[in-house]
Design a protein around this motif. Structure first.
Motif, PDB file in Angstrom:
ATOM      1  N   ARG A 118       0.826  -1.204   0.000  1.00 34.22           N
ATOM      2  CA  ARG A 118       0.000   0.000   0.000  1.00 34.22           C
ATOM      3  C   ARG A 118       0.862   1.257   0.000  1.00 34.22           C
ATOM      4  O   ARG A 118       0.377   2.341  -0.323  1.00 34.22           O
ATOM      5  CB  ARG A 118      -0.910   0.000   1.231  1.00 34.22           C
ATOM      6  N   ASN A 119       2.136   1.115   0.354  1.00 30.92           N
ATOM      7  CA  ASN A 119       3.044   2.260   0.397  1.00 30.92           C
ATOM      8  C   ASN A 119       3.915   2.361  -0.851  1.00 30.92           C
ATOM      9  O   ASN A 119       4.900   3.100  -0.863  1.00 30.92           O
ATOM     10  CB  ASN A 119       3.943   2.167   1.635  1.00 30.92           C
ATOM     11  N   ASP A 120       3.555   1.622  -1.901  1.00 28.61           N
ATOM     12  CA  ASP A 120       4.348   1.628  -3.130  1.00 28.61           C
ATOM     13  C   ASP A 120       4.426   3.043  -3.706  1.00 28.61           C
ATOM     14  O   ASP A 120       3.430   3.762  -3.773  1.00 28.61           O
ATOM     15  CB  ASP A 120       3.710   0.678  -4.153  1.00 28.61           C
ATOM     16  N   PRO A 138       2.524   9.579  -6.221  1.00 27.09           N
ATOM     17  CA  PRO A 138       2.816   8.173  -5.899  1.00 27.09           C
ATOM     18  C   PRO A 138       1.542   7.347  -5.753  1.00 27.09           C
ATOM     19  O   PRO A 138       0.510   7.842  -5.291  1.00 27.09           O
ATOM     20  CB  PRO A 138       3.581   8.263  -4.578  1.00 27.09           C
ATOM     21  N   TYR A 139       1.646   6.079  -6.133  1.00 23.81           N
ATOM     22  CA  TYR A 139       0.522   5.139  -6.026  1.00 23.81           C
ATOM     23  C   TYR A 139      -0.058   5.119  -4.617  1.00 23.81           C
ATOM     24  O   TYR A 139      -1.274   5.049  -4.430  1.00 23.81           O
ATOM     25  CB  TYR A 139       1.008   3.746  -6.434  1.00 23.81           C
ATOM     26  N   ALA A 140       0.801   5.199  -3.597  1.00 24.33           N
ATOM     27  CA  ALA A 140       0.347   5.112  -2.207  1.00 24.33           C
ATOM     28  C   ALA A 140      -0.675   6.189  -1.870  1.00 24.33           C
ATOM     29  O   ALA A 140      -1.538   5.985  -1.004  1.00 24.33           O
ATOM     30  CB  ALA A 140       1.543   5.207  -1.261  1.00 24.33           C
ATOM     31  N   THR A 141      -0.611   7.328  -2.549  1.00 23.76           N
ATOM     32  CA  THR A 141      -1.550   8.412  -2.266  1.00 23.76           C
ATOM     33  C   THR A 141      -2.976   8.018  -2.626  1.00 23.76           C
ATOM     34  O   THR A 141      -3.934   8.410  -1.950  1.00 23.76           O
ATOM     35  CB  THR A 141      -1.144   9.674  -3.046  1.00 23.76           C
ATOM     36  N   LEU A 142      -3.131   7.216  -3.692  1.00 21.81           N
ATOM     37  CA  LEU A 142      -4.469   6.789  -4.097  1.00 21.81           C
ATOM     38  C   LEU A 142      -5.121   5.936  -3.013  1.00 21.81           C
ATOM     39  O   LEU A 142      -6.339   5.982  -2.825  1.00 21.81           O
ATOM     40  CB  LEU A 142      -4.398   5.996  -5.405  1.00 21.81           C
ATOM     41  N   VAL A 143      -4.304   5.156  -2.315  1.00 21.76           N
ATOM     42  CA  VAL A 143      -4.825   4.286  -1.257  1.00 21.76           C
ATOM     43  C   VAL A 143      -5.500   5.114  -0.168  1.00 21.76           C
ATOM     44  O   VAL A 143      -6.535   4.730   0.385  1.00 21.76           O
ATOM     45  CB  VAL A 143      -3.690   3.431  -0.654  1.00 21.76           C
ATOM     46  N   GLU A 144      -4.935   6.276   0.121  1.00 16.46           N
ATOM     47  CA  GLU A 144      -5.430   7.087   1.233  1.00 16.46           C
ATOM     48  C   GLU A 144      -6.735   7.808   0.918  1.00 16.46           C
ATOM     49  O   GLU A 144      -7.529   8.070   1.825  1.00 16.46           O
ATOM     50  CB  GLU A 144      -4.362   8.106   1.635  1.00 16.46           C
TER      51      GLU A 144
END
Length: 378
Positions: free
Chosen positions: A25-27, A67-73
């Motif tokens: 999730r932090n990618d 970054p991809y991780a931002t979409l998770v949040e």
């Protein structure tokens, strides 16, 4: 400023995760969000795959990389808007969570090298998406001197083929806009429901990539130009050489598919079962802790020579999942062949030392009572 909904970001993130194999999730993989007159796209790329997910237009034209991780949040299941913009070399995302304002600041990322869209995209039937998804399960994750982690797309006869060296799936009749056989890695994104459920289907190629578009989703797979593919055409069994044919009814196929995973021996290496093909077809299995169990396929038929062979139950289950009801065998040591219309599936049997003979005290389970089977046959 670019505006997307939380649900759109959730769909985009799910597609990116599956297509590019993003485990964490932090990618920090760079994701480009671009708003143009043609619409808004969310896209990212790796060494082997790339994905673009297109959405309706945006009032302002802008490109932002985060970054991809931002979409998770900031993703979610609701249609709440997420506003994305840049400020002082930072990307800012703003939305509301149950009435409370939310805000994330993150560094601007450099965009990845993204493959070009092919100049020619040829339309194909939706069955192409189905076999691409099936091919992901057929191919091997461990590559070797043969490209067993790839699908072969041959333009001369529109054939797609996939194999892991023990089983093979082949289907012809597609319309690829090239003549040669191209090898592309079997992309996990081909199994995503968002990719499978869309139409129309178009595909094309550039010098290094094959692109497959399904509705708003386009997946690129890098062409493998170094390794070879097994000679599938040479090793495919011939229907005319079969000495025994097992034909399942729909009822027996459903019964067998459900029962295979519950038969003893499923934890053993290669999950072996015995096919005892005679007047009443029998599936036989046992383990160290369970007695021999027999499934009597009362509504099904065998034509030809009586035969017993040992096989991996997973391949038999997969054949049923692929829609096959007829199984042709030349002998106990030759591949088991399934063929219907333009689709072919075959697999190698196990060593015949594993064949189980009948036992007097075996547990027998009938697919249907004899009287019911006779009534249905009438």
């Amino acid at each position: 400023m670019i505006t997307l909904t939380r649900k759109q970001l959730r769909t985009a993130r799910s597609l990116l995760r599956r297509t590019l194999g993003l485990r964490s999730r932090n990618d920090q993989t760079p994701v480009e969000i671009a708003a143009t007159a043609q619409g808004t796209s969310v896209r990212a790329a790796s060494q082997k795959f790339a994905l673009e997910y297109r959405l309706p237009g945006n009032p302002e034209m802008e490109t932002i990389v985060l970054p991809y991780a931002t979409l998770v949040e900031c993703e979610g299941t609701r249609q709440d808007p997420v506003r994305v913009h840049t400020a002082k070399d930072q990307v800012v995302l703003q939305w509301e969570e149950k009435g409370f304002p939310q805000c994330i600041w993150t560094d601007v990322k450099s965009a990845s090298n993204f493959p070009a869209r092919p100049e020619e995209m040829q339309e194909n039937p939706s069955s192409l998406l189905t076999i691409l998804a099936e091919a992901v399960a057929i191919t091997s994750k461990e590559s070797s001197r043969f490209a067993l982690d790839c699908c072969r797309l041959r333009g001369s006869d529109g054939q797609l083929a996939a194999t892991d060296g023990r089983q093979a799936l082949v289907q012809a009749g597609f319309d690829f806009p090239w003549e040669e056989g191209l090898l592309i890695p079997a992309c996990p994104g081909f199994t995503a429901k968002e990719f499978l459920n869309e139409k129309p289907v178009r595909m094309g190629k550039t010098e290094d990539w094959v692109a497959i578009q399904s509705g708003p989703c386009t997946i690129w797979s890098r062409i493998d130009q170094q390794r070879r593919f097994p000679e599938i055409d040479r090793i495919t069994p011939k229907e005319s050489e079969a000495s025994t044919t097992l034909t399942l009814t729909d009822h027996d196929a459903s019964f067998l598919h459900s029962a295979l995973s519950r038969l003893p021996g499923k934890e053993e290496y290669n999950a072996p079962i015995t096919l005892d093909l005679s007047e009443t077809p029998i599936i036989r299995a046992k383990s160290a802790n369970h007695p021999t169990t027999e499934l009597l396929l009362c509504q099904s038929t065998c034509i030809g020579e009586k035969l017993r062979c040992c096989t991996n139950r997973l391949y038999l289950a997969r054949a049923i999942e692929l829609g096959f009801l007829s199984f042709r065998l030349k002998d106990a040591n030759s591949p088991i062949l399934c063929h219907k219309n333009s689709k072919t599936y075959f697999w190698a049997p196990l060593d015949q030392s594993g064949v189980l003979p009948p036992e007097e005290n075996s547990l027998q389970i009938e697919s249907a009572p004899p009287k019911l089977a006779a009534t249905n046959a009438a």
